[in-house]
Design an enzyme around this catalytic site. Structure first.
Site, short mmCIF file in Angstrom:
data_model
loop_
_atom_site.label_atom_id
_atom_site.label_comp_id
_atom_site.label_asym_id
_atom_site.label_seq_id
_atom_site.Cartn_x
_atom_site.Cartn_y
_atom_site.Cartn_z
N CYS A 27 1.40 9.49 -1.13
CA CYS A 27 1.53 8.55 -0.02
C CYS A 27 1.30 9.22 1.32
CB CYS A 27 2.90 7.88 -0.06
SG CYS A 27 4.25 9.04 -0.27
N LYS A 58 15.63 5.21 -12.72
CA LYS A 58 14.59 4.57 -13.53
C LYS A 58 13.26 5.25 -13.23
CE LYS A 58 11.62 1.76 -13.92
NZ LYS A 58 10.22 1.91 -14.45
N GLU A 75 -4.64 1.61 1.14
CA GLU A 75 -4.31 2.84 0.44
C GLU A 75 -5.06 2.90 -0.89
OE1 GLU A 75 -0.31 5.48 -0.19
OE2 GLU A 75 -0.18 3.35 -0.71
N GLU A 98 10.72 4.35 0.53
CA GLU A 98 9.65 5.29 0.92
C GLU A 98 8.38 4.75 0.29
OE1 GLU A 98 6.81 7.51 0.86
OE2 GLU A 98 7.86 8.85 -0.52
#
Length: 496
Positions: free
Chosen positions: A297, A184, A395, A258
Site C-alpha cells: 500500500c 483473522k 491502486e 490502514e
C-alpha cells in the site's frame, strides 16, 4: 513439496483455527486450499472457519480478558519478547512457508519479513511498560490522575501481501496494551500466521491469543460484526475498509484502518547531483516495492521527475528495475516473486493493457501473458501519460510505476495531492528549505526523504484521506488506538 515448506499441522493433517490455547477444526468441516502462486500448485488445506469459530474465539477472549489486563505490563511484555525470540530462532523455516504461500521472494522479502516480525514483537515486548498516565494539578485536597485501559477484545484482519509482519504488529499492539485478540489472516496466506501460533503454544494464557482461518465474507464479516468485539483493526483495501467501518459504526466499536495508497515519488534535480544518480535511482526502485511485486500500500507508484533530469534519471531507474530477476519465490537467486493469485494477476494485466491501448510507452516491462505458468509479471514502468489516467489514479497493487515529468514545486504538489489517498510519499532533494515546504504541503501520513525503505518499529505509521485512520508501529499509536484514558479524581479529606 519439501516438508520444510509445510507448517506442522494438527492431528487431522489439516490446519484448523487456534482458539483458547488449542487447535480447533471448524464445525462445518469445510476447507480452503492454499496455493503457491509461483508454481500455481496447492500447498495444503486449512480449516474454513466461520461465525461458529468466531463465537468460540470471542467467548474465550472475553473469559481471558480480566486476568490478562490485570497482569503487569512488564510481564505481558516478557511474553511478547519471548514469542519474538522463538520466531527469530525459527525464522528460516517460517520464511520458507511465507515465500511459498505469498509469492514474496525468499531472497529479498520473506527472510527479512520473518526477522522484521520478530523485531516488532521484541520492540513491543520492551515498551509494554510505557503505558503511563498523567497527574493533574487541580489544587490542594484533590488528587486527579489518568490511566490507560485496554478496550477489551480486539478483532484484527490482515491481508496477504505482508501477513507475518502485519500479524506481528496486530498481535503486539493488542496484547502489549492488555487486550485479548482474535486474528483473522487472509485466506490466501494464513500459513505463516499458523506457524506463529504454533510457536506461541503454551506461552500466553488460553484465550488471550486466537487465530481463525476462513474467508473474509464469512469469518472476517462475522468478526467485524460481532457484538463481543470492542475494537477492530483492519489492514487491506479501501473498499473492504468502508464495509468494516459501517459494520462497527452501529455498535460504536473502536476502529483502526490502514488502507490503500497511490503514493507519489518526487525527484528534484539536486537529488542526482554530486554523484548521487546511482543511489537515488536505486532508492526510487526500492520505493516502488518492485521486489514485493508492487504489492504494498505504500508503493511509490507515481514517479514525478523534474523535466531537467528526466533523460539522466529515467534510464537508470529503468535499468535497475529491469535487472530484477523474476521467478519462483523459493529460488534463492530470484529478486521478485509472484503476485498472490489469478484475480490479482488479471487485474494488473487489465490495467497495463488498458494503458497500452491508450498509447502509454513501456520504458520496461510489457502487458503480462494471458495464461502464465506462474503469476509473475515483469517490473513495468510506463511513460507518455499524465496524472488523470486510470492507471495513475487507482491502486494497481502490482509492479507498475507510471513516470510523469514536472516543472515546478507548485505543479508537482498539485499532482501529488490530486488523489483520494494519503498514505505515503517519497521525496528526493537535499535542499532543506524545499524539504520543509514539501513535507508540509504533501497530504500523506508517512513521508520518507532520500530513501525508499520500509517501516521501522517505533515510528508512527498511518494515513490520511481514504488511506485510513489511526496509526500503528509505535507505542504512541498503540496507546491511542488500543486503550482509552480513564480519569480518576479523589477528594482527599484534610487531616483531623
Amino acid at each position: 513439496m519439501s516438508p520444510l515448506l509445510e507448517p506442522k499441522l494438527p492431528e487431522q493433517g489439516l490446519a484448523g483455527s487456534y482458539i483458547n490455547g488449542a487447535w480447533h477444526w471448524p464445525a462445518s468441516g469445510q476447507t480452503l486450499t492454499i496455493e503457491n502462486p509461483s508454481r500455481r500448485s496447492p500447498i495444503c488445506e486449512v480449516g474454513r472457519g466461520g461465525a461458529a469459530e468466531i463465537d468460540l474465539a470471542v467467548s474465550a477472549a472475553r473469559a481471558a480478558s480480566t486476568g490478562w489486563r490485570a497482569m503487569a505490563a512488564a510481564e505481558r511484555g516478557k511474553l511478547l519478547a519471548e514469542l519474538g525470540r522463538r520466531l527469530e530462532e525459527n525464522a528460516e523455516e517460517v520464511a520458507r512457508v511465507l515465500a511459498a504461500e505469498s509469492g514474496n521472494a525468499i531472497k529479498t522479502q520473506s527472510r527479512g519479513e520473518a526477522m522484521g516480525a520478530a523485531g516488532v514483537l521484541k520492540y513491543y515486548g520492551g515498551v509494554a511498560v510505557e503505558q503511563k498516565g498523567e497527574t493533574l494539578p487541580l489544587g490542594p485536597g484533590l488528587l486527579s490522575y489518568s490511566t490507560r485501559e485496554p478496550h477489551g477484545v480486539v478483532g484484527s484482519i490482515i491481508p496477504w501481501n505482508s501477513p507475518l509482519q502485519l500479524g506481528a504488529v496486530k498481535i503486539s499492539m493488542a496484547l502489549a496494551t492488555g487486550n485479548c485478540l482474535i486474528l483473522k489472516p487472509a485466506e490466501d496466506a494464513p500459513l505463516a500466521i499458523l506457524k506463529l501460533a504454533e510457536l506461541a503454544e503454551g506461552l500466553f494464557p488460553p484465550g488471550v491469543f486466537n487465530v481463525v482461518t476462513g474467508l473474509g465474507e464469512e469469518a472476517g464479516a462475522a468478526l467485524a460484526n460481532h457484538p463481543g468485539i470492542d475494537k477492530v483493526s483492519f489492514t487491506g483495501s479501501s473498499e473492504v475498509g468502508k464495509l468494516i467501518g459501517r459494520a462497527t459504526a452501529d455498535r460504536i466499536a473502536k476502529l483502526t484502518l490502514e488502507l490503500g495508497g497511490k503514493s507519489p515519488t518526487i525527484v528534484f534535480p539536486d537529488a542526482i547531483a554530486e554523484g548521487r544518480l546511482e543511489s537515488t535511482a536505486q532508492q526510487v526502485v526500492n520505493a516502488m516495492r518492485f521486489a514485493r511485486q508492487g504489492q504494498s500500500c505504500t508503493a511509490g507508484s507515481r514517479l514525478f521527475v523534474h523535466r531537467s533530469i528526466w533523460d539522466q534519471l529515467m534510464p537508470k531507474v529503468t535499468e535497475k528495475a529491469a535487472a530484477l530477476k523474476v521467478g519462483d519465490a523459493l529460488d534463492p537467486e530470484v529478486d521478485m516473486g509472484a503476485v498472490i493469485n489469478a484475480e490479482r494477476y488479471s487485474e494488473i494485466r487489465g490495467f497495463i493493457a488498458e494503458a497500452e491501448a491508450q498509447g502509454a510507452e513501456f520504458l520496461t516491462g510489457a502487458t503480462p501473458a494471458d495464461d502464465p505458468a506462474g503469476f509473475t509479471p515483469q517490473p513495468t514502468i510506463l511513460s507518455g501519460l499524465d496524472n488523470t489516467w486510470r492507471i495513475a489514479r487507482e491502486e494497481v497493487f502490482g509492479p507498475v510505476m507510471v513516470a510523469i515529468p514536472f516543472d515546478s514545486e507548485a505543479e508537482v504538489i498539485a499532482m501529488a495531492n490530486d488523489t483520494h489517498y494519503g498514505l505515503a510519499a517519497f521525496l528526493f532533494t537535499h535542499d532543506v528549505s524545499r524539504i520543509t515546504r514539501m513535507t508540509r504541503a504533501i497530504d500523506a501520513g508517512w513521508i520518507q526523504v532520500n530513501q525508499g525503505g520500509g517501516q521501522i518499529p517505533g515510528m508512527s505509521y498511518g494515513g490520511t484521506k481514504q488511506s485510513g485512520m489511526g496509526s500503528e508501529y509505535s507505542i504512541e499509536g498503540a496507546l491511542e488506538a488500543y486503550t482509552y484514558r480513564k480519569c480518576v479524581t479523589i477528594n482527599i479529606e484534610p487531616a483531623a
